[in-house]
Design a protein around this motif. Structure first.
Motif, mmCIF file in Angstrom:
data_model
loop_
_atom_site.group_PDB
_atom_site.id
_atom_site.type_symbol
_atom_site.label_atom_id
_atom_site.label_comp_id
_atom_site.label_asym_id
_atom_site.label_seq_id
_atom_site.Cartn_x
_atom_site.Cartn_y
_atom_site.Cartn_z
ATOM 1 N N SER A 83 0.859 -1.191 0.086
ATOM 2 C CA SER A 83 0.123 0.044 -0.281
ATOM 3 C C SER A 83 0.833 1.230 0.054
ATOM 4 N N GLU A 84 2.045 1.370 0.830
ATOM 5 C CA GLU A 84 2.750 2.471 1.010
ATOM 6 C C GLU A 84 3.673 2.576 -0.431
ATOM 7 N N GLY A 85 4.072 1.335 -0.989
ATOM 8 C CA GLY A 85 5.109 1.263 -1.889
ATOM 9 C C GLY A 85 4.081 1.677 -3.235
ATOM 10 N N PHE A 86 2.803 1.316 -3.446
ATOM 11 C CA PHE A 86 2.285 1.808 -4.478
ATOM 12 C C PHE A 86 2.075 3.162 -4.464
ATOM 13 N N ALA A 125 15.681 6.848 -2.989
ATOM 14 C CA ALA A 125 15.812 6.227 -1.553
ATOM 15 C C ALA A 125 17.275 6.257 -1.054
ATOM 16 N N PRO A 126 17.483 7.813 -0.396
ATOM 17 C CA PRO A 126 18.860 8.010 -0.076
ATOM 18 C C PRO A 126 19.313 7.203 1.258
ATOM 19 N N GLU A 127 18.164 6.894 2.030
ATOM 20 C CA GLU A 127 18.504 6.210 3.345
ATOM 21 C C GLU A 127 18.849 4.741 3.072
ATOM 22 N N LEU A 128 18.030 4.304 2.090
ATOM 23 C CA LEU A 128 18.394 2.686 1.810
ATOM 24 C C LEU A 128 19.673 2.652 1.212
ATOM 25 N N LEU A 167 11.338 -7.958 2.604
ATOM 26 C CA LEU A 167 10.507 -6.926 2.345
ATOM 27 C C LEU A 167 9.941 -6.181 3.567
ATOM 28 N N PRO A 168 9.771 -4.998 3.726
ATOM 29 C CA PRO A 168 9.361 -4.369 4.993
ATOM 30 C C PRO A 168 8.188 -4.976 5.693
ATOM 31 N N ALA A 169 8.220 -5.168 6.793
ATOM 32 C CA ALA A 169 7.186 -5.625 7.618
ATOM 33 C C ALA A 169 6.279 -4.382 7.858
ATOM 34 N N ASP A 170 5.145 -4.793 8.278
ATOM 35 C CA ASP A 170 4.172 -3.719 8.639
ATOM 36 C C ASP A 170 4.541 -2.805 9.796
ATOM 37 N N ARG A 215 13.898 4.139 5.542
ATOM 38 C CA ARG A 215 14.222 2.775 4.740
ATOM 39 C C ARG A 215 13.055 1.601 4.456
ATOM 40 N N ALA A 216 12.257 1.836 5.327
ATOM 41 C CA ALA A 216 10.918 0.979 4.850
ATOM 42 C C ALA A 216 10.173 1.680 3.796
ATOM 43 N N TYR A 217 9.854 2.566 3.564
ATOM 44 C CA TYR A 217 9.114 3.441 2.677
ATOM 45 C C TYR A 217 9.859 3.377 1.325
ATOM 46 N N GLU A 218 11.193 3.643 1.446
ATOM 47 C CA GLU A 218 11.844 3.557 0.245
ATOM 48 C C GLU A 218 12.102 2.152 -0.348
ATOM 49 N N GLY A 219 12.284 1.085 0.509
ATOM 50 C CA GLY A 219 12.214 -0.285 0.006
ATOM 51 C C GLY A 219 10.821 -0.687 -0.598
#
Length: 374
Positions: A260-263, A280-283, A296-299, A313-317
């Motif tokens: 949902s966030e990645g989309f 994605a600078p942090e990642l 993949l990032p967990a909730d 990093r979660a949002y960027e991933g």
């Protein structure tokens, strides 16, 4: 008349003067409406139409439904459920828990205050008289904001709506409501959570997930976080949040947050030419340190209030995962994956939309991170 008949007649007369259900006794043959009912009627009469100060907002189906009444001498406190819709924008009603205070004077009960019920989020008009600005695809409601600020928000929302429509072909209203409170604390009051939850964010959305009619969704702008963004950053934030509005009816508790966030980020960055390293600078820094994520990032990784770098990093991933799906399997496959993931187990959705499983997608994503960010 015999004693038996006399006693029977007395009982019948008593029943006539004190009809059921007045079981607690009857001293007056004239029925008086209970105070509870009088208070409820006073609230109903008072709330028959929205307040005059909200005349600039396209409100419809406005109603207060009293759920309980508490009396305190010459005062009464009515708990009520406010329901309303914004005409042309809400397919389903917005619902707000309210506490209405009344006082008794020589003419009866009169409403003297209306506020959020204890623990319930505020409505924007609890914070002052709102100003409405209409855009081509948007309605912006603000308190304590200049007309120029509200017009700029409407213009940004008007750019975001068609961009989201191009990324998400599924059914949605293609209109959005934006709330612009005056401060971060005022924003938090609208959402019913501590202000620190939203510190540093540009905006968030409200609304429940799941099937049925699209909810009364709102984009709520953080005046502090949004003001600190560049013009490009504001465009990304608004498009991201409008994507959540568009996909809300297809999103459920089944939908993983990385999707949902990645989309939403994929839709926001789509067509901008933003590279993985730029977006994605942090990642990218983590991958260059040798900290390639294993899954993949967990909730829980998306929670704010903790380590902001970890949330970034979660949002960027998540964005790069959806970017990978769109590039390798196609944009239509990404949309189908989103639709399926809201109603099927994720393994089923991945198999039907992409022909792979979670392990295959994760390994492809990790390879892409090495190639794009290493």
């Amino acid at each position: 008349m015999t004693p038996v008949r006399r006693r029977t007649a007395v009982r019948l007369l008593a029943l006539a003067l004190c009809p059921l259900p007045a079981l607690a006794g009857c001293t007056d043959p004239v029925r008086v409406a209970p105070t509870d009912a009088v208070v409820r009627r006073a609230v109903a009469d008072w709330s028959a139409a929205p307040p005059a100060r909200l005349a600039g907002i396209p409100l419809e189906d406005w109603s207060y439904r009293v759920t309980s009444v508490q009396l305190d001498g010459g005062r009464a406190f009515a708990r009520a459920e406010l329901r309303y819709r914004l005409a042309g924008y809400d397919a389903a009603p917005a619902v707000s828990a309210r506490e209405v205070e009344l006082t008794r004077d020589g003419t009866g009960w009169r409403v003297t205050a209306d506020r959020p019920a204890p623990g319930a989020p505020a409505q924007l008009w609890d914070q002052g008289d709102p100003v409405a600005v209409r855009g081509a695809h948007s309605l912006v409601l603000g308190v304590g904001r200049s007309p120029q600020e509200l017009s700029a928000l409407a213009a940004g929302a008007d750019r975001a709506v068609p961009a989201v429509g191009a990324a998400w072909p599924g059914p949605w209203a293609r209109r959005v409501v934006v709330l612009a409170p005056a401060t971060l604390d005022a924003m938090a009051a609208l959402l019913g959570r501590p202000a620190d939850t939203y510190r540093g964010l540009g905006a968030v959305t409200t609304g429940s997930t799941g099937g049925g009619p699209a909810p009364a969704d709102r984009v709520v702008v953080n005046p502090e976080g949004y003001a600190g963004l560049s013009e490009a950053g504001r465009r990304i934030v608004l498009t991201h949040e409008v994507t959540h509005v568009a996909t809300r009816a297809a999103t459920s508790a089944r939908t993983p947050q990385w999707l949902s966030e990645g989309f939403a980020d994929w839709a926001a960055y789509r067509g901008t030419g933003t590279t993985p390293a730029e977006g994605a600078p942090e990642l990218a820094r983590a991958v260059r340190r040798g900290e390639l994520p294993g899954a993949l990032p967990a909730d829980g990784d998306f929670a704010f209030g903790g380590d902001p770098s970890a949330a970034a990093r979660a949002y960027e991933g998540a964005w790069l995962a959806c970017r990978l799906v769109a590039a390798r399997w196609g944009e239509a496959a990404l949309v189908r994956l989103y639709e399926l993931a809201g109603r099927e187990p994720l393994p089923t959705a991945l198999e039907q939309a992409l022909g792979t499983d979670a392990g295959g997608l994760t390994e492809a994503w990790r390879q892409a991170l090495r190639a794009d960010l290493g």
